[in-house]
Structures are given as C-alpha cells and as structure tokens.
Design an enzyme around this catalytic site. Structure first.
Site, mmCIF file in Angstrom:
data_model
loop_
_atom_site.group_PDB
_atom_site.id
_atom_site.type_symbol
_atom_site.label_atom_id
_atom_site.label_comp_id
_atom_site.label_asym_id
_atom_site.label_seq_id
_atom_site.Cartn_x
_atom_site.Cartn_y
_atom_site.Cartn_z
ATOM 1 C CG ASP A 102 -2.044 0.991 1.116
ATOM 2 O OD1 ASP A 102 -2.312 1.486 0.003
ATOM 3 O OD2 ASP A 102 -2.674 1.284 2.154
ATOM 4 C CG HIS A 109 -4.226 10.610 2.535
ATOM 5 N ND1 HIS A 109 -5.283 10.545 3.413
ATOM 6 C CD2 HIS A 109 -3.368 9.623 2.896
ATOM 7 C CE1 HIS A 109 -5.081 9.546 4.272
ATOM 8 N NE2 HIS A 109 -3.920 8.983 3.976
ATOM 9 C CD GLU A 175 -6.058 4.982 4.712
ATOM 10 O OE1 GLU A 175 -5.358 4.168 4.070
ATOM 11 O OE2 GLU A 175 -5.592 5.801 5.531
ATOM 12 C CD GLU A 177 -5.515 2.967 -0.069
ATOM 13 O OE1 GLU A 177 -4.683 2.348 -0.772
ATOM 14 O OE2 GLU A 177 -5.387 3.132 1.157
ATOM 15 C CG ASP A 209 -5.770 0.540 3.909
ATOM 16 O OD1 ASP A 209 -5.860 -0.483 4.608
ATOM 17 O OD2 ASP A 209 -4.874 1.393 4.048
ATOM 18 N NE ARG A 213 -7.739 6.738 9.568
ATOM 19 C CZ ARG A 213 -7.056 6.519 8.453
ATOM 20 N NH1 ARG A 213 -5.807 6.106 8.495
ATOM 21 N NH2 ARG A 213 -7.634 6.702 7.287
ATOM 22 C CD GLN A 216 -2.977 4.734 10.645
ATOM 23 O OE1 GLN A 216 -4.203 4.785 10.566
ATOM 24 N NE2 GLN A 216 -2.191 5.273 9.737
ATOM 25 C CE LYS A 229 -3.433 2.352 7.400
ATOM 26 N NZ LYS A 229 -4.271 3.222 6.562
ATOM 27 C CB THR A 233 -7.432 -4.634 2.321
ATOM 28 O OG1 THR A 233 -6.516 -4.324 3.362
ATOM 29 C CG2 THR A 233 -7.295 -3.611 1.203
ATOM 30 C CD GLU A 334 -7.442 12.795 4.158
ATOM 31 O OE1 GLU A 334 -7.685 11.615 3.828
ATOM 32 O OE2 GLU A 334 -6.932 13.624 3.383
HETATM 33 CA CA CA Z 1 -3.964 3.041 2.838
#
Ligand code: CA
Length: 387
Positions: A102, A109, A175, A177, A209, A213, A216, A229, A233, A334
């Site tokens: 990844d 971002h 996420e 992606e 993904d 948080r 993480q 993570k 996925t 975000e």
């Molecule tokens: Ca990611």
C-alpha cells in the site's frame, strides 16, 4: 438504492472486466462482466485457465494473451451466448493475492494526515517528495466486496491517557484507494522500469483500506502500519483491464523537486478516475485520482528498484485518494478532521464509523468509446467487534 444505478451502466463492450463467479453453490470460475450478465469464459472457450477459482492462471499468461483474449471476449459478448444474468451468480474475490503493498501517493492526503498526526512538525516528512512511500500489507486479509467488516480490537492510547487500554477500535475508518493487479511476474534482482507498467500490470480494482486510527496512532512509530490496517482490505469483484482505460490517462501535477532518474521525472501519467464515497446511501466525498502526486508507473518502478520481484497476483494500492478540497477527501479522518469537525450525512452527525454503517466506493472513468465506464464498486458494512 445505494448501488443499483452504478451497476446498471458502464459495463459495455468498451469495458469487459474480469471476475470470479459461481452459480447454485457450484465451483468458482472466471467470467467477464458484460452489461447485466456474466460471460462464462470456460463454457465459452474451454480454456483451462478459466476453470479456476481465481484469475491468476490467466494473468500469468502475460500481456499478449491478455490482448488476444480481450478481442475474443468482445466477440463472445456480442454473440450473447454463455451469458448468465448477474442476479443468478455469486461474485468472489477475483485474485489470489500474492503480496500486498500500500502506497501513500496523494499529497493532499499525506499533508492532511501529517498535520493531524504530527502537529508540531512539517506535515510532509523529508522523504515524501523524493520517493513513493509504502508499506507491505497483509495479503491474506484482502477480501471481496460485500464481506462484513468486523470492528477490530486492539491497543489504543489517546494522547491524554497515561497508559494504553485494550478494546474495540473507537476510530474505525475507510481509505478510498485504487488497487493495481500484477499479472506477469518479474525476475528477482531485475528492477522494472517505469515503462514496464503495461508489461506487468493487468488491471485495476477499487480498494477500501479499512483503518483503525486509534490502533494505528499508537503502534505506527517507528515501523509503520500494522494491526490498525491488517484486519481487512476490500476490493472490487471486477478487475478492469488497463486496456479499458486507454482513454483515461492524463498528466499528473508537476513534481517538485524533480525525482531521481529511475522514477522518470517529467513523464508522470495518471488516471482520470472519479471516485465517490457513499456512506449509508449518501455521497459524502468525491476524490479525484488525477490529483495524485506519484504515478502508478513510479510506484511499480520504486517497488522493484531494489531487485524485489513481482509475482502473479501481487496487488499494490495507491494510498488514500484525496483532492485539495474538503469534499474530495478520501477518509473520514480527514472529512471530520480527526473527529474534531463532525460532518452531516443521512440526517445525523458522523466522525468515524459506527456499527451498522455501510460504505460503498464507486469509480468511473472515460472509456475508449467516449462513454464512461464504471469500475466494480467496493461495499462493506461494519459489524460489532467479537469478544
Ligand atoms: Ca492506505
């Protein structure tokens, strides 16, 4: 309501993405999506690589076979034979994922996350503009769209807490992606140049993904993402061949400073793919892939520049796609600015994901016929943590 309109269009003769399906509990086979049906490729061609529970055997045959097959598939689709209504099939994970990498290729971002995670330092780390940053993820937990997402448990420690505690993530996120599927392998010790993208990469998928948080933030220093993570996925059931995206290539924004020669500065081409993030039926964001800083070819070249080889089924993802505007952010982190600025969707306030929330990622791109094509969407619903 969430997904029917996007699945009804964008799957014409200019698209023809590949996936894996079954009917009536039978064996998994390779098929191609055409309009509202699935073309059963083994029934239509008798080729053994299609009598398989993944695309890998077909992908391993390389770009010349991919091109020839695309022509054959087009003729088969037009014939109308060997097509099963979409409503009669179950779709599965399309590839047996070999390695999963990844990246972190969106400057918007990376700037947003840096500002939140490292408020006292520069938002971008000193290496960010020199190389496409990435990490090796967990291939075995890449799952098909529609797979329930169980809220992960783990250690979390807020900055104002003295010690970590264990429990369900309180900051579960998405996420949005794009994933790139490697078909043709490379040799150990031989880097793949930026010009090698179409020699090795078969196609693209949507990718979510899922990210915890709080796990993480506590675990990522100094070695990067791990349990925050690796629990899941999600990818699309359909892999869109690069050949279907010939009309979608665009120049990416200028890279400053100029990257090193192996990253082919000045030749950065990206894909004009529009993304929609849908939370409980409401579009909450529209990230544009054309604003990414690092190109797919640069990611591939960087990933192999040390001689690391590619295997059939390797999957590399772009990292969260975020544009410069608030409504273009590809994560709830975000969109809610770390939970400090909750946003409205579906008649209530949101920051991170709650149990029962459903997220759909939709993707569309210019097709070679002039119409837009719709990549396979990525769906996931959050289930409560399990003790
Ligand atoms: Ca990611």
């Amino acid at each position: 309501m969430v997904s029917t309109s996007s699945t009804a269009q964008g799957f014409g003769l200019d698209h023809l993405p590949y996936g894996v399906f079954s009917t009536g509990g039978g064996p998994r086979r390779v098929g191609v999506r055409f309009e509202e049906g699935v073309l059963d490729l083994f029934a239509a061609t008798g080729r053994p690589e299609f009598d398989s529970p993944s695309l890998n055997a077909f992908l391993a045959l390389g770009p010349q076979v991919w091109r020839q097959t695309r022509e054959e598939v087009r003729a088969l689709a037009e014939s109308g034979d060997h097509q099963i209504p979409l409503a009669d099939v179950v779709l599965h994970l399309p590839i047996e994922v070999a390695d999963y990498v990844d990246f972190y290729a969106s400057i918007d971002h990376a700037t947003n996350v840096g500002a939140m995670f490292r408020p006292d330092g520069d938002a971008l780390t000193p290496n960010w503009r020199h190389l496409p940053i990435g990490y090796h993820g967990r291939a075995g937990t890449v799952v098909a769209s529609g797979t329930p997402i169980v809220r992960p448990c783990g250690q979390r420690k807020a900055p104002d807490e003295a010690a970590p505690t264990f429990g369900p993530s309180r900051r579960l996120d998405i996420e949005a992606e794009l994933g790139f599927v490697v078909g043709a392998p490379s040799r150990l010790g031989e880097p793949v140049p930026t010009t090698g993208l179409a020699d090795h990469v078969f196609g693209v998928t949507g990718l979510n993904d899922w990210s915890a948080r709080d796990l993480q933030a506590w675990e990522y220093v100094p070695l990067g993402p791990f349990l925050g993570k690796s629990f899941a996925t999600s990818i699309s059931p359909w892999v869109t061949p690069l050949a279907a995206l010939d009309a979608a290539w665009v120049d990416l924004p200028e890279q400053d400073p100029e990257p090193l020669p192996y990253l082919s500065p000045g030749a950065t081409r990206g894909l004009d793919i529009d993304v929609e993030v849908v939370l409980n039926g409401e579009v909450i964001s529209r990230p544009p892939f054309r604003t990414m800083y690092w190109s797919p070819a640069q990611m591939l070249a960087h990933m192999t520049v040390n001689g690391a080889s590619l295997r059939t089924g390797d999957l590399f993802a772009s990292g969260t796609i975020s544009g410069p505007e608030h409504g273009q952010r590809g994560s709830l982190l975000e969109l809610s600015w770390g939970g400090k600025e909750p946003f409205q969707a579906g008649g209530r306030e949101h920051s991170f994901l709650e149990d029962g929330d459903e997220v759909v990622l939709r993707y569309s791109a210019p097709g070679v016929s002039g119409d837009r094509i719709t990549l396979g969407e990525v769906v996931g619903r959050v289930e409560p943590s399990r003790p």
